[in-house]
Design a protein around this motif. Sequence first.
Motif, PDB file in Angstrom:
ATOM      1  N   PRO A 163       1.010  -1.208   0.106  1.00 48.25           N
ATOM      2  CA  PRO A 163      -0.021  -0.081   0.102  1.00 48.25           C
ATOM      3  C   PRO A 163       0.719   1.369   0.016  1.00 48.25           C
ATOM      4  O   PRO A 163       1.167   1.882   1.084  1.00 48.25           O
ATOM      5  N   LEU A 164       1.323   1.585  -1.123  1.00 49.10           N
ATOM      6  CA  LEU A 164       2.392   2.474  -1.457  1.00 49.10           C
ATOM      7  C   LEU A 164       1.527   4.021  -1.908  1.00 49.10           C
ATOM      8  O   LEU A 164       0.537   3.571  -2.397  1.00 49.10           O
ATOM      9  N   GLN A 165       2.064   5.016  -1.480  1.00 49.33           N
ATOM     10  CA  GLN A 165       1.390   6.309  -2.178  1.00 49.33           C
ATOM     11  C   GLN A 165       2.054   6.474  -3.585  1.00 49.33           C
ATOM     12  O   GLN A 165       3.156   5.777  -4.056  1.00 49.33           O
ATOM     13  N   PRO A 166       1.171   6.929  -4.651  1.00 50.01           N
ATOM     14  CA  PRO A 166       1.729   7.084  -6.087  1.00 50.01           C
ATOM     15  C   PRO A 166       3.117   7.595  -6.338  1.00 50.01           C
ATOM     16  O   PRO A 166       4.039   7.009  -6.995  1.00 50.01           O
ATOM     17  N   ARG A 167       3.360   8.815  -5.361  1.00 47.29           N
ATOM     18  CA  ARG A 167       4.770   9.074  -5.640  1.00 47.29           C
ATOM     19  C   ARG A 167       5.846   8.223  -5.357  1.00 47.29           C
ATOM     20  O   ARG A 167       6.987   8.149  -5.566  1.00 47.29           O
ATOM     21  N   GLN A 168       5.634   7.335  -4.177  1.00 51.12           N
ATOM     22  CA  GLN A 168       6.479   6.361  -3.559  1.00 51.12           C
ATOM     23  C   GLN A 168       6.771   5.352  -4.623  1.00 51.12           C
ATOM     24  O   GLN A 168       8.104   4.923  -4.819  1.00 51.12           O
ATOM     25  N   ARG A 169       5.486   5.014  -5.179  1.00 45.92           N
ATOM     26  CA  ARG A 169       5.477   3.811  -6.290  1.00 45.92           C
ATOM     27  C   ARG A 169       6.407   4.359  -7.324  1.00 45.92           C
ATOM     28  O   ARG A 169       7.194   3.666  -8.212  1.00 45.92           O
ATOM     29  N   GLN A 170       6.172   5.715  -7.852  1.00 49.32           N
ATOM     30  CA  GLN A 170       6.900   6.384  -8.878  1.00 49.32           C
ATOM     31  C   GLN A 170       8.434   6.365  -8.693  1.00 49.32           C
ATOM     32  O   GLN A 170       9.160   6.237  -9.579  1.00 49.32           O
ATOM     33  N   ARG A 171       8.980   6.798  -7.511  1.00 46.88           N
ATOM     34  CA  ARG A 171      10.259   6.693  -7.248  1.00 46.88           C
ATOM     35  C   ARG A 171      11.008   5.295  -7.550  1.00 46.88           C
ATOM     36  O   ARG A 171      11.977   5.080  -7.987  1.00 46.88           O
ATOM     37  N   LEU A 172      10.327   4.398  -7.175  1.00 42.11           N
ATOM     38  CA  LEU A 172      10.671   2.951  -7.222  1.00 42.11           C
ATOM     39  C   LEU A 172      10.753   2.570  -8.792  1.00 42.11           C
ATOM     40  O   LEU A 172      11.715   1.831  -9.324  1.00 42.11           O
ATOM     41  N   LEU A 173       9.729   3.262  -9.623  1.00 45.93           N
ATOM     42  CA  LEU A 173       9.708   2.831 -11.006  1.00 45.93           C
ATOM     43  C   LEU A 173      11.138   3.568 -11.720  1.00 45.93           C
ATOM     44  O   LEU A 173      11.470   3.106 -12.684  1.00 45.93           O
ATOM     45  N   GLU A 174      11.283   4.720 -11.204  1.00 49.53           N
ATOM     46  CA  GLU A 174      12.467   5.506 -11.780  1.00 49.53           C
ATOM     47  C   GLU A 174      13.825   4.741 -11.600  1.00 49.53           C
ATOM     48  O   GLU A 174      14.628   5.435 -11.990  1.00 49.53           O
ATOM     49  N   GLU A 175      13.701   3.990 -10.610  1.00 44.72           N
ATOM     50  CA  GLU A 175      15.067   3.286 -10.063  1.00 44.72           C
ATOM     51  C   GLU A 175      15.496   2.344 -11.016  1.00 44.72           C
ATOM     52  O   GLU A 175      14.744   1.636 -11.175  1.00 44.72           O
ATOM     53  N   ASP A 176      16.652   2.562 -11.738  1.00 49.12           N
ATOM     54  CA  ASP A 176      17.217   1.592 -12.511  1.00 49.12           C
ATOM     55  C   ASP A 176      17.863   0.405 -11.946  1.00 49.12           C
ATOM     56  O   ASP A 176      18.068  -0.683 -12.566  1.00 49.12           O
ATOM     57  N   ASP A 177      18.357   0.274 -10.699  1.00 45.36           N
ATOM     58  CA  ASP A 177      19.125  -0.599 -10.247  1.00 45.36           C
ATOM     59  C   ASP A 177      18.213  -1.277  -8.997  1.00 45.36           C
ATOM     60  O   ASP A 177      17.545  -0.956  -8.097  1.00 45.36           O
ATOM     61  N   PRO A 178      17.983  -2.671  -9.484  1.00 38.40           N
ATOM     62  CA  PRO A 178      17.110  -3.404  -8.639  1.00 38.40           C
ATOM     63  C   PRO A 178      17.655  -3.584  -7.082  1.00 38.40           C
ATOM     64  O   PRO A 178      16.688  -3.486  -6.139  1.00 38.40           O
ATOM     65  N   ALA A 179      18.639  -3.450  -6.783  1.00 35.07           N
ATOM     66  CA  ALA A 179      19.275  -3.503  -5.362  1.00 35.07           C
ATOM     67  C   ALA A 179      18.959  -2.453  -4.813  1.00 35.07           C
ATOM     68  O   ALA A 179      18.431  -2.213  -3.487  1.00 35.07           O
ATOM     69  N   ARG A 180      18.899  -1.204  -5.221  1.00 40.55           N
ATOM     70  CA  ARG A 180      18.412   0.229  -4.943  1.00 40.55           C
ATOM     71  C   ARG A 180      17.067   0.315  -4.656  1.00 40.55           C
ATOM     72  O   ARG A 180      16.656   1.045  -3.650  1.00 40.55           O
ATOM     73  N   ARG A 181      16.377  -0.431  -5.484  1.00 44.91           N
ATOM     74  CA  ARG A 181      14.917  -0.359  -5.444  1.00 44.91           C
ATOM     75  C   ARG A 181      14.563  -1.181  -4.095  1.00 44.91           C
ATOM     76  O   ARG A 181      13.814  -0.783  -3.541  1.00 44.91           O
ATOM     77  N   LEU A 182      15.225  -2.460  -3.879  1.00 41.61           N
ATOM     78  CA  LEU A 182      15.007  -3.261  -2.855  1.00 41.61           C
ATOM     79  C   LEU A 182      15.346  -2.239  -1.533  1.00 41.61           C
ATOM     80  O   LEU A 182      14.606  -2.380  -0.508  1.00 41.61           O
ATOM     81  N   ASP A 183      16.328  -1.828  -1.657  1.00 42.23           N
ATOM     82  CA  ASP A 183      17.102  -0.805  -0.418  1.00 42.23           C
ATOM     83  C   ASP A 183      15.698   0.363  -0.003  1.00 42.23           C
ATOM     84  O   ASP A 183      15.456   0.497   1.151  1.00 42.23           O
ATOM     85  N   GLU A 184      15.194   0.688  -1.076  1.00 43.07           N
ATOM     86  CA  GLU A 184      14.096   1.794  -0.908  1.00 43.07           C
ATOM     87  C   GLU A 184      12.869   0.992  -0.165  1.00 43.07           C
ATOM     88  O   GLU A 184      12.084   1.759   0.622  1.00 43.07           O
ATOM     89  N   LEU A 185      12.423  -0.055  -0.684  1.00 48.06           N
ATOM     90  CA  LEU A 185      11.433  -0.959  -0.311  1.00 48.06           C
ATOM     91  C   LEU A 185      11.676  -1.382   1.318  1.00 48.06           C
ATOM     92  O   LEU A 185      10.666  -1.260   2.071  1.00 48.06           O
ATOM     93  N   LEU A 186      12.921  -1.644   1.550  1.00 42.59           N
ATOM     94  CA  LEU A 186      13.294  -1.929   3.323  1.00 42.59           C
ATOM     95  C   LEU A 186      12.994  -0.706   3.960  1.00 42.59           C
ATOM     96  O   LEU A 186      12.288  -0.759   4.934  1.00 42.59           O
ATOM     97  N   ARG A 187      13.285   0.485   3.317  1.00 44.31           N
ATOM     98  CA  ARG A 187      13.357   1.769   4.161  1.00 44.31           C
ATOM     99  C   ARG A 187      11.792   2.259   4.175  1.00 44.31           C
ATOM    100  O   ARG A 187      11.266   2.577   5.424  1.00 44.31           O
ATOM    101  N   LEU A 188      11.000   1.833   3.202  1.00 45.86           N
ATOM    102  CA  LEU A 188       9.511   2.097   3.393  1.00 45.86           C
ATOM    103  C   LEU A 188       8.931   1.233   4.271  1.00 45.86           C
ATOM    104  O   LEU A 188       7.913   1.582   5.001  1.00 45.86           O
ATOM    105  N   LEU A 189       9.267  -0.114   4.337  1.00 38.39           N
ATOM    106  CA  LEU A 189       8.758  -0.968   5.179  1.00 38.39           C
ATOM    107  C   LEU A 189       9.020  -0.622   6.760  1.00 38.39           C
ATOM    108  O   LEU A 189       8.338  -1.116   7.725  1.00 38.39           O
ATOM    109  N   SER A 190      10.155  -0.062   7.255  1.00 42.64           N
ATOM    110  CA  SER A 190      10.739   0.135   8.249  1.00 42.64           C
ATOM    111  C   SER A 190       9.968   1.339   9.056  1.00 42.64           C
ATOM    112  O   SER A 190       9.169   2.008   8.995  1.00 42.64           O
TER     113      SER A 190
END
Length: 190
Positions: A163-190
């Motif tokens: 359940p992410l806000q559209p701007r949060q999901r957009q930041r993930l979409l713009e990230e080219d590196d899957p590991a950095r995308r996962l780092d951001e998801l960890l940050r959002l979950l914590s």
Amino acid sequence: MPETLPLFPLHAVLVPGGALDLRVFEPRYLDLVRECGRTGRGFGVCLIAQGREAGAPAMPVDCGTEAVIEDFGGGPDGLLQLRLRGQRRFGVLSTRVRDNGLVEAQVAWRAPDPADRLRPEHALLGEVLRRILEQVGDGGTRAPEERFDEAAWVGWRLAELLPLQPRQRQRLLEEDDPARRLDELLRLLS
């Protein structure tokens, strides 16, 4: 080489592999669906930077996802219902508005995700995804086990399902590196 892609700006973000249900009622978007049916091509879904979903053409952000129509039908209200599936990401180079109000863009396709494995620090995210899919009954048992070790696939499924806000999901979409995308998801979950 840039390509021309018609756009459907929304207050939602479609990620690669993700599904999106859409009701279509404006003539410009009905024209778009007919065009896609004739050509067999998809169209772009972009988050709205300025404007609204209905009415005057909205200005999209500069990164979106190609959508293909997976299924369609009439809803109980008589409107066209579409089931979309996200494909490739693209960057918007320029836009123009057609006479019918449809926005189209010159786009450059973003590089496909590398086939990286989940890093040890992201292993928890694979388990979180597995539990979410078990709860929603959305393919958790159908997804091959090896998918839960693929960094890009895990990241996109979590970006789609959490359940992410559209701007949060957009930041993930713009990230080219899957590991950095996962780092951001960890940050959002914590």
